[in-house]
Design a protein around this motif. Structure first.
Motif, PDB file in Angstrom:
ATOM      1  N   ASN A 157       0.811  -1.229   0.000  1.00 48.51           N
ATOM      2  CA  ASN A 157       0.000   0.000   0.000  1.00 48.51           C
ATOM      3  C   ASN A 157       0.840   1.272   0.000  1.00 48.51           C
ATOM      4  O   ASN A 157       0.360   2.335   0.411  1.00 48.51           O
ATOM      5  N   ALA A 158       2.066   1.167  -0.432  1.00 50.58           N
ATOM      6  CA  ALA A 158       2.943   2.338  -0.504  1.00 50.58           C
ATOM      7  C   ALA A 158       3.436   2.514  -1.939  1.00 50.58           C
ATOM      8  O   ALA A 158       3.741   1.547  -2.623  1.00 50.58           O
ATOM      9  N   GLN A 159       3.493   3.778  -2.369  1.00 53.22           N
ATOM     10  CA  GLN A 159       3.962   4.104  -3.711  1.00 53.22           C
ATOM     11  C   GLN A 159       5.473   4.295  -3.684  1.00 53.22           C
ATOM     12  O   GLN A 159       6.040   4.768  -2.701  1.00 53.22           O
ATOM     13  N   ALA A 160       6.132   3.905  -4.763  1.00 52.33           N
ATOM     14  CA  ALA A 160       7.574   4.145  -4.867  1.00 52.33           C
ATOM     15  C   ALA A 160       7.854   5.639  -4.743  1.00 52.33           C
ATOM     16  O   ALA A 160       7.077   6.465  -5.243  1.00 52.33           O
ATOM     17  N   PRO A 161       8.919   6.036  -4.056  1.00 45.57           N
ATOM     18  CA  PRO A 161       9.226   7.460  -3.872  1.00 45.57           C
ATOM     19  C   PRO A 161       9.487   8.161  -5.200  1.00 45.57           C
ATOM     20  O   PRO A 161      10.183   7.624  -6.065  1.00 45.57           O
ATOM     21  N   THR A 162       8.906   9.333  -5.365  1.00 46.01           N
ATOM     22  CA  THR A 162       8.999  10.054  -6.638  1.00 46.01           C
ATOM     23  C   THR A 162       9.718  11.395  -6.479  1.00 46.01           C
ATOM     24  O   THR A 162       9.417  12.356  -7.183  1.00 46.01           O
ATOM     25  N   THR A 163      10.666  11.462  -5.566  1.00 43.80           N
ATOM     26  CA  THR A 163      11.424  12.698  -5.353  1.00 43.80           C
ATOM     27  C   THR A 163      12.119  13.153  -6.633  1.00 43.80           C
ATOM     28  O   THR A 163      12.259  14.354  -6.885  1.00 43.80           O
ATOM     29  N   PHE A 164      12.548  12.202  -7.445  1.00 43.84           N
ATOM     30  CA  PHE A 164      13.255  12.510  -8.693  1.00 43.84           C
ATOM     31  C   PHE A 164      12.432  13.428  -9.589  1.00 43.84           C
ATOM     32  O   PHE A 164      12.979  14.287 -10.297  1.00 43.84           O
ATOM     33  N   TYR A 165      11.116  13.263  -9.552  1.00 44.93           N
ATOM     34  CA  TYR A 165      10.260  14.031 -10.453  1.00 44.93           C
ATOM     35  C   TYR A 165      10.184  15.513 -10.089  1.00 44.93           C
ATOM     36  O   TYR A 165       9.767  16.326 -10.921  1.00 44.93           O
ATOM     37  N   ILE A 166      10.574  15.878  -8.885  1.00 47.39           N
ATOM     38  CA  ILE A 166      10.516  17.294  -8.494  1.00 47.39           C
ATOM     39  C   ILE A 166      11.396  18.133  -9.414  1.00 47.39           C
ATOM     40  O   ILE A 166      10.961  19.149  -9.975  1.00 47.39           O
ATOM     41  N   SER A 167      12.659  17.706  -9.574  1.00 49.80           N
ATOM     42  CA  SER A 167      13.566  18.433 -10.470  1.00 49.80           C
ATOM     43  C   SER A 167      13.084  18.391 -11.908  1.00 49.80           C
ATOM     44  O   SER A 167      13.246  19.360 -12.659  1.00 49.80           O
ATOM     45  N   VAL A 168      12.490  17.268 -12.308  1.00 52.07           N
ATOM     46  CA  VAL A 168      12.000  17.136 -13.681  1.00 52.07           C
ATOM     47  C   VAL A 168      10.858  18.116 -13.943  1.00 52.07           C
ATOM     48  O   VAL A 168      10.813  18.782 -14.984  1.00 52.07           O
ATOM     49  N   TYR A 169       9.927  18.237 -12.987  1.00 53.32           N
ATOM     50  CA  TYR A 169       8.819  19.174 -13.158  1.00 53.32           C
ATOM     51  C   TYR A 169       9.318  20.621 -13.206  1.00 53.32           C
ATOM     52  O   TYR A 169       8.782  21.444 -13.965  1.00 53.32           O
ATOM     53  N   ILE A 170      10.305  20.934 -12.394  1.00 57.48           N
ATOM     54  CA  ILE A 170      10.889  22.275 -12.435  1.00 57.48           C
ATOM     55  C   ILE A 170      11.525  22.523 -13.792  1.00 57.48           C
ATOM     56  O   ILE A 170      11.404  23.609 -14.377  1.00 57.48           O
ATOM     57  N   LEU A 171      12.208  21.505 -14.313  1.00 59.08           N
ATOM     58  CA  LEU A 171      12.847  21.620 -15.625  1.00 59.08           C
ATOM     59  C   LEU A 171      11.814  21.829 -16.724  1.00 59.08           C
ATOM     60  O   LEU A 171      12.031  22.613 -17.646  1.00 59.08           O
ATOM     61  N   ILE A 172      10.680  21.153 -16.623  1.00 56.20           N
ATOM     62  CA  ILE A 172       9.599  21.349 -17.596  1.00 56.20           C
ATOM     63  C   ILE A 172       9.092  22.789 -17.553  1.00 56.20           C
ATOM     64  O   ILE A 172       8.906  23.437 -18.595  1.00 56.20           O
ATOM     65  N   ALA A 173       8.891  23.305 -16.337  1.00 56.02           N
ATOM     66  CA  ALA A 173       8.409  24.680 -16.187  1.00 56.02           C
ATOM     67  C   ALA A 173       9.418  25.680 -16.737  1.00 56.02           C
ATOM     68  O   ALA A 173       9.051  26.635 -17.436  1.00 56.02           O
ATOM     69  N   LEU A 202      22.323  14.653 -16.101  1.00 61.41           N
ATOM     70  CA  LEU A 202      21.721  15.291 -17.261  1.00 61.41           C
ATOM     71  C   LEU A 202      20.931  16.528 -16.857  1.00 61.41           C
ATOM     72  O   LEU A 202      20.972  17.558 -17.540  1.00 61.41           O
ATOM     73  N   ILE A 203      20.220  16.449 -15.733  1.00 61.67           N
ATOM     74  CA  ILE A 203      19.485  17.611 -15.231  1.00 61.67           C
ATOM     75  C   ILE A 203      20.455  18.732 -14.870  1.00 61.67           C
ATOM     76  O   ILE A 203      20.209  19.908 -15.145  1.00 61.67           O
ATOM     77  N   GLY A 204      21.587  18.364 -14.262  1.00 65.01           N
ATOM     78  CA  GLY A 204      22.586  19.363 -13.907  1.00 65.01           C
ATOM     79  C   GLY A 204      23.174  20.049 -15.128  1.00 65.01           C
ATOM     80  O   GLY A 204      23.389  21.271 -15.127  1.00 65.01           O
ATOM     81  N   ILE A 205      23.449  19.285 -16.179  1.00 66.72           N
ATOM     82  CA  ILE A 205      23.953  19.870 -17.424  1.00 66.72           C
ATOM     83  C   ILE A 205      22.924  20.835 -18.019  1.00 66.72           C
ATOM     84  O   ILE A 205      23.263  21.916 -18.511  1.00 66.72           O
ATOM     85  N   SER A 206      21.657  20.442 -17.974  1.00 62.33           N
ATOM     86  CA  SER A 206      20.586  21.317 -18.471  1.00 62.33           C
ATOM     87  C   SER A 206      20.555  22.622 -17.693  1.00 62.33           C
ATOM     88  O   SER A 206      20.362  23.700 -18.268  1.00 62.33           O
ATOM     89  N   ALA A 207      20.761  22.530 -16.383  1.00 64.02           N
ATOM     90  CA  ALA A 207      20.766  23.736 -15.548  1.00 64.02           C
ATOM     91  C   ALA A 207      21.921  24.651 -15.922  1.00 64.02           C
ATOM     92  O   ALA A 207      21.788  25.876 -15.947  1.00 64.02           O
ATOM     93  N   LEU A 208      23.075  24.054 -16.224  1.00 64.74           N
ATOM     94  CA  LEU A 208      24.232  24.845 -16.619  1.00 64.74           C
ATOM     95  C   LEU A 208      23.978  25.567 -17.935  1.00 64.74           C
ATOM     96  O   LEU A 208      24.330  26.745 -18.091  1.00 64.74           O
ATOM     97  N   VAL A 209      23.354  24.867 -18.881  1.00 66.37           N
ATOM     98  CA  VAL A 209      23.009  25.470 -20.168  1.00 66.37           C
ATOM     99  C   VAL A 209      22.041  26.636 -19.966  1.00 66.37           C
ATOM    100  O   VAL A 209      22.192  27.709 -20.567  1.00 66.37           O
ATOM    101  N   VAL A 210      21.033  26.437 -19.111  1.00 65.14           N
ATOM    102  CA  VAL A 210      20.071  27.498 -18.820  1.00 65.14           C
ATOM    103  C   VAL A 210      20.778  28.719 -18.260  1.00 65.14           C
ATOM    104  O   VAL A 210      20.506  29.858 -18.655  1.00 65.14           O
ATOM    105  N   THR A 211      21.708  28.499 -17.341  1.00 64.99           N
ATOM    106  CA  THR A 211      22.415  29.605 -16.710  1.00 64.99           C
ATOM    107  C   THR A 211      23.217  30.408 -17.721  1.00 64.99           C
ATOM    108  O   THR A 211      23.176  31.648 -17.736  1.00 64.99           O
ATOM    109  N   ILE A 212      23.958  29.729 -18.594  1.00 67.18           N
ATOM    110  CA  ILE A 212      24.798  30.411 -19.587  1.00 67.18           C
ATOM    111  C   ILE A 212      23.946  31.222 -20.552  1.00 67.18           C
ATOM    112  O   ILE A 212      24.220  32.403 -20.818  1.00 67.18           O
ATOM    113  N   ILE A 213      22.900  30.591 -21.088  1.00 60.94           N
ATOM    114  CA  ILE A 213      22.033  31.285 -22.043  1.00 60.94           C
ATOM    115  C   ILE A 213      21.315  32.447 -21.375  1.00 60.94           C
ATOM    116  O   ILE A 213      21.123  33.513 -21.972  1.00 60.94           O
TER     117      ILE A 213
END
Length: 232
Positions: free
Chosen positions: A40-56, A201-212
């Motif tokens: 009755n427990a769902q697998a932890p989805t903490t990983f998706y927090i950064s992904v949703y921020i990246l989508i936004a 990969l998320i970290g690399i995306s963040a670096l690209v966002v920062t430079i641009i």
């Protein structure tokens, strides 16, 4: 024209970031893993927090890039003045967290001479995978120590093993019948490697966002000042 090109690159980069984020969110292996349920427990989805921020961030970059292009073409000081602070404030929280995670991920690859620093980085970087391996261990322990839960835990372990092609943790002999094949790679290692790659990969995306973001802000303010100082 050059300023318009910079804004167009910003908009295109936003589309690429959004595409990467959507791939991370809907990656088949990760999605199947994080959809698992046990006891009755769902697998932890903490990983998706950064992904949703990246989508936004990707979506907002596309919007801001479009407004910047339009403002540059129309030479609108109002629009360009609005775009500049947006390029600073929209992605900043994501960049701070994700770039830090990326640095931690890269630090894990340093030599044994810097083992003390790497160990600290490893603990932080593994926080996401640690939650999932603890989730796996709960089912593993019930399968090996609680006969009443053996069938339910066994079904969960079979799905988990098949999803990421792993078997067991420290020793796979207790769950050998549940292995998807002659694999001896323990699930802790597989899960750790899987999410370390995606966090990197998320970290690399963040670096690209920062430079641009920096270039976008500089050129927007430059054109805005030029329009303000123009005698026409």
């Amino acid at each position: 024209m050059f300023i318009t090109f910079i804004h167009a690159v910003f908009q295109l980069s936003g589309g690429v970031i959004l595409g990467v984020a959507l791939w991370l969110r809907h990656d088949n292996q990760t999605s199947q893993l994080l959809m698992l349920q046990f006891d009755n427990a769902q697998a932890p989805t903490t990983f998706y927090i950064s992904v949703y921020i990246l989508i936004a961030v990707g979506a907002l970059m596309m919007l801001v890039g479009f407004l910047g292009c339009y403002g540059a073409i129309q030479e609108s000081q109002c629009l360009l003045g609005t775009v500049s602070p947006c390029t600073t404030t929209l992605p900043i929280s994501f960049c701070e967290s994700s770039a830090g995670t990326s640095r931690l991920s890269m630090m894990r690859q340093q030599s044994s001479k810097q083992r003390g620093m790497s160990r600290k980085a490893e603990i932080s970087c593994d926080s996401i995978s640690k939650e999932l391996t603890n989730f796996y261990d709960a089912a593993y322990d019930k399968y090996t120590s609680e006969p009443k839960s053996k069938d339910v835990a066994g079904n969960f372990l079979k799905i988990f093993h098949r999803t990421v092609n792993c078997c067991g943790k420290d020793d796979y002999k207790d769950v050998k019948d549940l292995c998807p094949g002659p694999k001896t790679v323990n699930c802790h290692t597989v899960v750790k490697d899987l999410f370390s790659t995606k966090v990197y990969l998320i970290g690399i995306s963040a670096l690209v966002v920062t430079i641009i973001m920096v270039f976008e802000m500089i050129f927007s303010m430059t054109l805005c000042c030029a329009i303000h100082n123009s005698p026409y």
